[in-house]
Design a protein around this motif. Structure first.
Motif, PDB file in Angstrom:
ATOM      1  N   ALA A   1       0.895  -1.265   0.087  1.00 11.31           N
ATOM      2  CA  ALA A   1      -0.163   0.190  -0.121  1.00 11.31           C
ATOM      3  C   ALA A   1       0.880   1.198  -0.041  1.00 11.31           C
ATOM      4  O   ALA A   1       0.238   2.518   0.300  1.00 11.31           O
ATOM      5  N   GLU A   2       1.991   1.072  -0.450  1.00  9.28           N
ATOM      6  CA  GLU A   2       2.950   2.328  -0.287  1.00  9.28           C
ATOM      7  C   GLU A   2       2.350   3.625  -1.369  1.00  9.28           C
ATOM      8  O   GLU A   2       2.134   3.499  -2.307  1.00  9.28           O
ATOM      9  N   PRO A   3       1.864   4.479  -0.504  1.00  7.80           N
ATOM     10  CA  PRO A   3       1.412   5.797  -1.046  1.00  7.80           C
ATOM     11  C   PRO A   3       2.186   6.377  -2.195  1.00  7.80           C
ATOM     12  O   PRO A   3       1.528   6.952  -3.339  1.00  7.80           O
TER      13      PRO A   3
END
Length: 172
Positions: free
Chosen positions: A55-57
C-alpha cells in the motif's frame, strides 16, 4: 494520476483491487525467502511490513488481487507505468500453495487483454531476473520476446543479477 483498478475476469478468477486483508493472504508466500528469491528485496518479516509495501502511497503502480470462485486469494498481478504513456510494465506472483495450476498465465493474460485492449497500450514489458526460468517460460507462453539482457544489472538481496527485459507489442 494513477488510473483506476477495475475488476477484471478470466475463466476461473476475478481480479479486483487490493484491500488490507490481502496482506494476510499473501504473507505466507511473500514472507518465504525461497518464494522471494527473484524479487529485488528479501522476504517480508511481518504482515505489517508487507502491507506497508503493498500500500506504499508513493508507488505509481496498480495492483489486482486474483480470487478463485471460493473467494480465496491466489495471486497478485501489477501494472506499472513507464516513461512512455503507451507502455506499461507488468509483474505477477502466485500464492505458493497454488503454484502449478496455470493461475499466473490465466490472470496475466486477463491483465494483458485489458492493458492492450481496453487501455490501448502499444506495448507491455516485463523485467525478470535472468535466472527465473519459471517466469521466463510464462512470458514465452504469453507471446513475449526477450528484447534486452542486462548483465550484472542489479544488486539484490541474493547478489548481483542479470536482468532480462521481455516485450509484448499490441501489433504482434
Amino acid at each position: 494520476m494513477i488510473p483506476s483498478v477495475p475488476t477484471l475476469h478470466s475463466e476461473r478468477f476475478r481480479l479486483r483491487p487490493l484491500v488490507r486483508d490481502d496482506a494476510r493472504a499473501l504473507f505466507p508466500t511473500l514472507g518465504d525467502p525461497q518464494q522471494c528469491l527473484y524479487l529485488t528485496r528479501p522476504a517480508f518479516g511481518s504482515e505489517e511490513e508487507l502491507w506497508g509495501w503493498l500500500a506504499e502511497p508513493g508507488w505509481n503502480g496498480r495492483t489486482w488481487i486474483a480470487e478463485d470462485g471460493e473467494g480465496e486469494v491466489v495471486a497478485r498481478v501489477v501494472a506499472v507505468p513507464t516513461d512512455d504513456p503507451e507502455v506499461e510494465e507488468i509483474g505477477y506472483i502466485t500464492c505458493a500453495h497454488r503454484q502449478g495450476e496455470g493461475i499466473a498465465r490465466e490472470c496475466t493474460a486477463a491483465l494483458l487483454a485489458y492493458l492492450l485492449g481496453e487501455e490501448g497500450k502499444r506495448e507491455v514489458i516485463a523485467e525478470v531476473d535472468a535466472e527465473n526460468i519459471a517466469s521466463i517460460r510464462l512470458l514465452d507462453r504469453l507471446g513475449f520476446h526477450r528484447s534486452a539482457l542486462h548483465i550484472a544489472f542489479e544488486e539484490t538481496h541474493k547478489g548481483v543479477c542479470d536482468v532480462a527485459i521481455y516485450t509484448l507489442s499490441r501489433e504482434r
